[in-house]
Design a protein around this motif. Structure first.
Motif, PDB file in Angstrom:
ATOM      1  N   ASN A 127       0.822  -1.205   0.000  1.00 33.23           N
ATOM      2  CA  ASN A 127       0.000   0.000   0.000  1.00 33.23           C
ATOM      3  C   ASN A 127       0.856   1.255   0.000  1.00 33.23           C
ATOM      4  N   ILE A 128       2.155   1.108  -0.143  1.00 32.16           N
ATOM      5  CA  ILE A 128       3.061   2.251  -0.092  1.00 32.16           C
ATOM      6  C   ILE A 128       2.874   3.083  -1.353  1.00 32.16           C
ATOM      7  N   LYS A 129       2.725   4.393  -1.139  1.00 30.12           N
ATOM      8  CA  LYS A 129       2.561   5.304  -2.272  1.00 30.12           C
ATOM      9  C   LYS A 129       3.326   6.590  -1.986  1.00 30.12           C
ATOM     10  N   GLU A 130       3.444   7.424  -2.996  1.00 28.21           N
ATOM     11  CA  GLU A 130       4.152   8.690  -2.840  1.00 28.21           C
ATOM     12  C   GLU A 130       3.517   9.512  -1.723  1.00 28.21           C
ATOM     13  N   ASP A 132       3.882   8.814   1.506  1.00 29.43           N
ATOM     14  CA  ASP A 132       3.854   8.016   2.732  1.00 29.43           C
ATOM     15  C   ASP A 132       5.184   8.125   3.477  1.00 29.43           C
ATOM     16  N   VAL A 134       7.800   6.042   5.607  1.00 31.46           N
ATOM     17  CA  VAL A 134       8.164   4.633   5.757  1.00 31.46           C
ATOM     18  C   VAL A 134       9.444   4.520   6.574  1.00 31.46           C
ATOM     19  N   ARG A 147      10.174  10.062   3.774  1.00 32.65           N
ATOM     20  CA  ARG A 147       8.933  10.279   3.028  1.00 32.65           C
ATOM     21  C   ARG A 147       9.167   9.834   1.590  1.00 32.65           C
ATOM     22  N   GLU A 178       6.062  -0.155   5.771  1.00 29.97           N
ATOM     23  CA  GLU A 178       5.093   0.857   6.175  1.00 29.97           C
ATOM     24  C   GLU A 178       5.177   1.076   7.675  1.00 29.97           C
TER      25      GLU A 178
END
Length: 179
Positions: A127-130, A132, A134, A147, A178
């Motif tokens: 589910n990692i997206k720009e 986020d 982490v 980020r 995440e």
């Protein structure tokens, strides 16, 4: 009562040298026992190594973990029984005996193994997206938080705060988790 868990990757212990036979037998048994919905993938982690013999260098494939086979499966009583009783399988790693179910590998662990074998990360639900935030779990920046700025071809650009200023670092997708 049916005891079931979510899908996961598990490590089978086998007799060393029988990994390919175990994979073949397990896939055959999955089909015979109608377990193809529960026993999803069987992998033998390999690596390419250079061997020098008589002055010539030759590339060969060798097992990364001799005596072990990875299986992606939905852990039900029936699937556990089929896998556990496959010829040349001596048991599950992470099982504490007395018919207890094994512990699956962490997503980060299997992700790193599959990527090292040249398989794509598409097998994971990430589910990692720009944008986020982490945590880096492997490599030189391990323990840092950053980020996500960009994700492209399993490479992730992160904005890290280092020494009081923001710095861009590029890591592999398997090296982050995440928060």
């Amino acid at each position: 009562m049916l005891d079931s868990f979510d899908k996961g990757w598990f490590v089978l212990q086998t007799y060393s040298g029988y990994e390919n036979k175990v994979k073949e037998n397990l896939l055959q048994r999955a089909q015979t026992y109608n377990m193809l919905d529960n026993i999803l993938r069987v992998e033998i982690p390999t690596q390419t190594v250079n061997v020098e013999k008589n002055g010539q260098t030759k590339e060969i494939e060798e097992n990364r973990f001799p005596g072990y086979v990875l299986v992606e499966m939905v852990m039900t009583d029936e699937a556990w029984f089929v896998v556990r009783n496959t010829p040349n399988v001596t048991g599950f790693v992470g099982s504490h005996g007395n018919r207890s179910k094994p512990t699956p590998l962490l997503e980060e662990e299997i992700r790193a193994i599959l990527l090292s074998m040249g398989q794509t990360i598409d097998v994971f639900d990430t589910n990692i997206k720009e944008g986020d935030v982490v945590q880096i779990i492997d490599g030189a920046f391990m323990g840092q938080e950053g980020r996500v700025v960009e994700i492209e071809n399993n490479k992730v650009k992160l904005m890290l705060n280092m020494f009081g200023s923001e710095t861009v670092a590029e890591v592999e997708l398997y090296q982050i988790a995440e928060l």
